[in-house]
Write a protein that holds these residues in place. Structure first.
Motif, PDB file in Angstrom:
ATOM      1  N   ALA A   1       0.836  -1.204   0.000  1.00 20.71           N
ATOM      2  CA  ALA A   1       0.000   0.000   0.000  1.00 20.71           C
ATOM      3  C   ALA A   1       0.871   1.255   0.000  1.00 20.71           C
ATOM      4  O   ALA A   1       1.829   1.351   0.775  1.00 20.71           O
ATOM      5  N   GLN A   2       0.518   2.211  -0.870  1.00 20.02           N
ATOM      6  CA  GLN A   2       1.175   3.515  -0.938  1.00 20.02           C
ATOM      7  C   GLN A   2       0.136   4.585  -0.620  1.00 20.02           C
ATOM      8  O   GLN A   2      -1.003   4.517  -1.098  1.00 20.02           O
ATOM      9  N   PHE A   3       0.516   5.598   0.171  1.00 17.56           N
ATOM     10  CA  PHE A   3      -0.430   6.619   0.626  1.00 17.56           C
ATOM     11  C   PHE A   3      -0.007   8.016   0.143  1.00 17.56           C
ATOM     12  O   PHE A   3       1.187   8.300  -0.015  1.00 17.56           O
ATOM     13  N   ASP A   4      -1.029   8.879  -0.065  1.00 17.84           N
ATOM     14  CA  ASP A   4      -0.760  10.273  -0.410  1.00 17.84           C
ATOM     15  C   ASP A   4      -1.526  11.226   0.495  1.00 17.84           C
ATOM     16  O   ASP A   4      -1.630  12.424   0.214  1.00 17.84           O
ATOM     17  N   THR A   5      -2.118  10.703   1.587  1.00 19.31           N
ATOM     18  CA  THR A   5      -2.848  11.542   2.538  1.00 19.31           C
ATOM     19  C   THR A   5      -2.237  11.399   3.926  1.00 19.31           C
ATOM     20  O   THR A   5      -1.573  10.407   4.238  1.00 19.31           O
ATOM     21  N   ARG A   6      -2.475  12.414   4.765  1.00 18.92           N
ATOM     22  CA  ARG A   6      -2.040  12.383   6.157  1.00 18.92           C
ATOM     23  C   ARG A   6      -3.240  12.095   7.044  1.00 18.92           C
ATOM     24  O   ARG A   6      -4.376  12.439   6.716  1.00 18.92           O
ATOM     25  N   SER A   7      -3.004  11.458   8.183  1.00 20.73           N
ATOM     26  CA  SER A   7      -4.104  11.120   9.082  1.00 20.73           C
ATOM     27  C   SER A   7      -3.553  10.874  10.483  1.00 20.73           C
ATOM     28  O   SER A   7      -2.352  10.639  10.665  1.00 20.73           O
ATOM     29  N   ASP A   8      -4.469  10.920  11.477  1.00 21.61           N
ATOM     30  CA  ASP A   8      -4.073  10.602  12.850  1.00 21.61           C
ATOM     31  C   ASP A   8      -4.437   9.165  13.223  1.00 21.61           C
ATOM     32  O   ASP A   8      -4.397   8.793  14.390  1.00 21.61           O
ATOM     33  N   ARG A   9      -4.796   8.360  12.206  1.00 19.70           N
ATOM     34  CA  ARG A   9      -5.118   6.959  12.461  1.00 19.70           C
ATOM     35  C   ARG A   9      -4.891   6.162  11.182  1.00 19.70           C
ATOM     36  O   ARG A   9      -4.855   6.716  10.077  1.00 19.70           O
ATOM     37  N   LEU A  10      -4.751   4.879  11.363  1.00 12.98           N
ATOM     38  CA  LEU A  10      -4.646   3.956  10.236  1.00 12.98           C
ATOM     39  C   LEU A  10      -5.309   2.659  10.655  1.00 12.98           C
ATOM     40  O   LEU A  10      -4.958   2.072  11.685  1.00 12.98           O
ATOM     41  N   GLU A  11      -6.290   2.212   9.876  1.00  8.36           N
ATOM     42  CA  GLU A  11      -6.973   0.950  10.172  1.00  8.36           C
ATOM     43  C   GLU A  11      -6.881   0.031   8.966  1.00  8.36           C
ATOM     44  O   GLU A  11      -7.197   0.439   7.849  1.00  8.36           O
ATOM     45  N   ILE A  12      -6.454  -1.183   9.212  1.00  6.12           N
ATOM     46  CA  ILE A  12      -6.344  -2.198   8.168  1.00  6.12           C
ATOM     47  C   ILE A  12      -7.199  -3.383   8.586  1.00  6.12           C
ATOM     48  O   ILE A  12      -6.942  -4.014   9.620  1.00  6.12           O
ATOM     49  N   ARG A  13      -8.227  -3.683   7.796  1.00  9.76           N
ATOM     50  CA  ARG A  13      -9.168  -4.756   8.113  1.00  9.76           C
ATOM     51  C   ARG A  13      -9.111  -5.822   7.013  1.00  9.76           C
ATOM     52  O   ARG A  13      -9.400  -5.539   5.848  1.00  9.76           O
ATOM     53  N   ALA A  14      -8.732  -7.018   7.393  1.00 11.65           N
ATOM     54  CA  ALA A  14      -8.670  -8.140   6.454  1.00 11.65           C
ATOM     55  C   ALA A  14      -9.718  -9.165   6.845  1.00 11.65           C
ATOM     56  O   ALA A  14      -9.785  -9.581   8.007  1.00 11.65           O
ATOM     57  N   THR A  15     -10.552  -9.554   5.889  1.00  9.86           N
ATOM     58  CA  THR A  15     -11.545 -10.589   6.141  1.00  9.86           C
ATOM     59  C   THR A  15     -11.364 -11.715   5.133  1.00  9.86           C
ATOM     60  O   THR A  15     -10.905 -11.494   4.008  1.00  9.86           O
ATOM     61  N   ALA A  16     -11.717 -12.907   5.539  1.00 10.63           N
ATOM     62  CA  ALA A  16     -11.590 -14.061   4.640  1.00 10.63           C
ATOM     63  C   ALA A  16     -12.494 -15.183   5.116  1.00 10.63           C
ATOM     64  O   ALA A  16     -12.824 -15.281   6.306  1.00 10.63           O
ATOM     65  N   GLU A  17     -12.901 -16.013   4.174  1.00  6.10           N
ATOM     66  CA  GLU A  17     -13.550 -17.278   4.468  1.00  6.10           C
ATOM     67  C   GLU A  17     -12.733 -18.368   3.795  1.00  6.10           C
ATOM     68  O   GLU A  17     -12.418 -18.266   2.605  1.00  6.10           O
ATOM     69  N   VAL A  18     -12.389 -19.389   4.565  1.00  4.91           N
ATOM     70  CA  VAL A  18     -11.476 -20.427   4.095  1.00  4.91           C
ATOM     71  C   VAL A  18     -12.071 -21.801   4.354  1.00  4.91           C
ATOM     72  O   VAL A  18     -12.501 -22.098   5.478  1.00  4.91           O
ATOM     73  N   GLU A  19     -12.101 -22.644   3.328  1.00  2.55           N
ATOM     74  CA  GLU A  19     -12.415 -24.057   3.513  1.00  2.55           C
ATOM     75  C   GLU A  19     -11.142 -24.761   3.963  1.00  2.55           C
ATOM     76  O   GLU A  19     -10.098 -24.645   3.303  1.00  2.55           O
ATOM     77  N   HIS A  20     -11.243 -25.484   5.060  1.00  2.97           N
ATOM     78  CA  HIS A  20     -10.049 -26.074   5.654  1.00  2.97           C
ATOM     79  C   HIS A  20     -10.208 -27.579   5.794  1.00  2.97           C
ATOM     80  O   HIS A  20     -11.231 -28.066   6.270  1.00  2.97           O
ATOM     81  N   LEU A  21      -9.206 -28.328   5.353  1.00  8.02           N
ATOM     82  CA  LEU A  21      -9.220 -29.785   5.431  1.00  8.02           C
ATOM     83  C   LEU A  21      -8.241 -30.228   6.517  1.00  8.02           C
ATOM     84  O   LEU A  21      -7.026 -30.224   6.306  1.00  8.02           O
ATOM     85  N   PRO A  22      -8.732 -30.583   7.712  1.00 12.57           N
ATOM     86  CA  PRO A  22      -7.833 -30.980   8.797  1.00 12.57           C
ATOM     87  C   PRO A  22      -7.130 -32.306   8.503  1.00 12.57           C
ATOM     88  O   PRO A  22      -7.719 -33.235   7.953  1.00 12.57           O
ATOM     89  N   THR A  23      -5.861 -32.359   8.866  1.00 16.45           N
ATOM     90  CA  THR A  23      -5.058 -33.577   8.727  1.00 16.45           C
ATOM     91  C   THR A  23      -4.392 -33.865  10.061  1.00 16.45           C
ATOM     92  O   THR A  23      -3.711 -32.990  10.613  1.00 16.45           O
ATOM     93  N   GLY A  24      -4.585 -35.050  10.584  1.00 11.70           N
ATOM     94  CA  GLY A  24      -4.006 -35.421  11.861  1.00 11.70           C
ATOM     95  C   GLY A  24      -2.764 -36.278  11.697  1.00 11.70           C
ATOM     96  O   GLY A  24      -2.393 -36.678  10.584  1.00 11.70           O
ATOM     97  N   PRO A  25      -2.093 -36.607  12.792  1.00  9.89           N
ATOM     98  CA  PRO A  25      -0.852 -37.376  12.727  1.00  9.89           C
ATOM     99  C   PRO A  25      -1.014 -38.761  12.120  1.00  9.89           C
ATOM    100  O   PRO A  25      -0.069 -39.292  11.529  1.00  9.89           O
ATOM    101  N   ASP A  26      -2.204 -39.349  12.233  1.00 14.11           N
ATOM    102  CA  ASP A  26      -2.417 -40.686  11.686  1.00 14.11           C
ATOM    103  C   ASP A  26      -2.490 -40.669  10.161  1.00 14.11           C
ATOM    104  O   ASP A  26      -2.488 -41.731   9.528  1.00 14.11           O
ATOM    105  N   GLU A  27      -2.557 -39.490   9.558  1.00 18.87           N
ATOM    106  CA  GLU A  27      -2.639 -39.372   8.102  1.00 18.87           C
ATOM    107  C   GLU A  27      -1.324 -38.915   7.468  1.00 18.87           C
ATOM    108  O   GLU A  27      -1.273 -38.592   6.292  1.00 18.87           O
ATOM    109  N   ILE A  28      -0.262 -38.881   8.253  1.00 16.86           N
ATOM    110  CA  ILE A  28       1.047 -38.458   7.750  1.00 16.86           C
ATOM    111  C   ILE A  28       1.793 -39.684   7.234  1.00 16.86           C
ATOM    112  O   ILE A  28       2.133 -40.594   7.997  1.00 16.86           O
ATOM    113  N   ALA A  29       2.029 -39.722   5.927  1.00 14.12           N
ATOM    114  CA  ALA A  29       2.778 -40.823   5.316  1.00 14.12           C
ATOM    115  C   ALA A  29       4.267 -40.482   5.287  1.00 14.12           C
ATOM    116  O   ALA A  29       4.640 -39.325   5.094  1.00 14.12           O
TER     117      ALA A  29
END
Length: 305
Positions: A65-93
């Motif tokens: 990110a590059q800025f050209d304005t001045r401010s007394d605050r900065l807020e960065i908000r990241a949102t995401a939705e992720v499909e996650h496939l859990p893998t346990g130790p019994d599945e490690i080859a």
């Protein structure tokens, strides 16, 4: 396959308007076979003059990110939705040649793994080596059992202690104090694994509770753990803070050789001395769906985490 919702907000406050330099933002979850990004958004206030994306040398998604304005605050908000496939130790080859430690990585893999085997912290008296080898019985041992022993040793014998200050304790400090944060423990085990000849990398990301019975430490902000390259399965997650082997409850964002390369947010500002008041980080993670599988992908058996 669980779907996980992530809301990560970072706020900076200043006593008067300041000028912002370039900011490097590393908060977008990585794409892989075990995690698929369904949605991701990045909102910045004040709005930057320009926002561009790149993949760094490790394949992490980085916003500049590059800025050209001045401010007394900065807020960065990241949102995401992720499909996650859990893998346990019994599945490690593990490939037959690597099932017993010690072993040597194949000639094909070794050139690409060398930088991840190199030690990064001074250990003149080989104290990390001695600690890691204390979990080696006489003769050969099971490779995965050895790595599990290191993971559980840190979880069981060290005290988790949150710390807001930037930076990471050296592995020698963590070993002497027997306490630290998730990033300290990741670095300690990473150096111990490297002392034993394993390729290991630092991971920054998010931690969620896979079930109501889980009580996990860390993750109030971002979380840190490590990956070790195991022939037969490739890069496998180890979270010594929580004693986790496999990726159950762990969402990767950044993978790097050392913590400084996986910093979620870095940048500069110019203004009067003492203008900075504080920084506040909020991370909210919700597991939206425990049972729905991705279309076309069969439901995996419940991972042992």
């Amino acid at each position: 396959m669980p779907t996980v919702s992530i809301n990560h907000v970072t706020r900076y406050r200043y006593r008067r308007n300041v000028e912002f330099g370039e900011h490097r933002i590393l908060v977008r979850p990585r794409e892989s076979y075990d995690q698929r990004v369904l949605h991701a958004d990045l909102q910045i206030d004040p709005e930057p003059q320009s926002l561009r994306w790149l993949q760094d040398v490790f394949g992490n998604a980085v916003a500049i990110a590059q800025f050209d304005t001045r401010s007394d605050r900065l807020e960065i908000r990241a949102t995401a939705e992720v499909e996650h496939l859990p893998t346990g130790p019994d599945e490690i080859a593990v490939e037959p040649y690597a099932r017993r430690y010690p072993f040597t990585y194949s000639a094909e893999d070794m050139p690409d793994l060398l930088r991840s085997i190199e030690r990064r912290y001074a250990d003149p008296d080989r104290k990390i080596d001695a600690w890691a080898r204390s979990y080696l019985p006489a003769g050969q041992t099971d490779t995965l059992d050895l790595l599990c022993s290191l993971t559980h040793a840190i979880h069981d014998d060290f005290e988790y202690e949150p710390r807001d200050e930037k930076g990471v304790q050296s592995p020698l400090e963590s070993l002497a104090l027997r306490k630290g944060t998730c990033r300290d423990y990741a670095v300690l085990m990473m150096e111990a694994a490297r002392a034993l000849g394993f390729a290991a990398r630092f991971v920054s990301g998010y931690l969620y509770q896979p079930d109501k019975e889980s009580t996990r430490k860390g993750g109030h902000s971002t979380h840190a753990w490590l990956r070790v390259f195991i022939p037969g399965s490739g890069w496998i997650e180890f979270d010594p803070t929580n004693g986790i082997v496999g990726n159950c409850g762990l969402i990767r964002v950044a993978v790097a050789r050392e913590p400084a390369q996986a910093t979620p947010l870095s940048g500069t500002w110019v203004g009067h001395k003492g203008s900075h008041i504080d920084m506040d980080v909020e991370v909210l993670i919700k597991q939206l769906d425990l049972k729905t599988s991705h279309p076309g992908v069969p439901e995996k058996r419940q991972a042992s985490c």
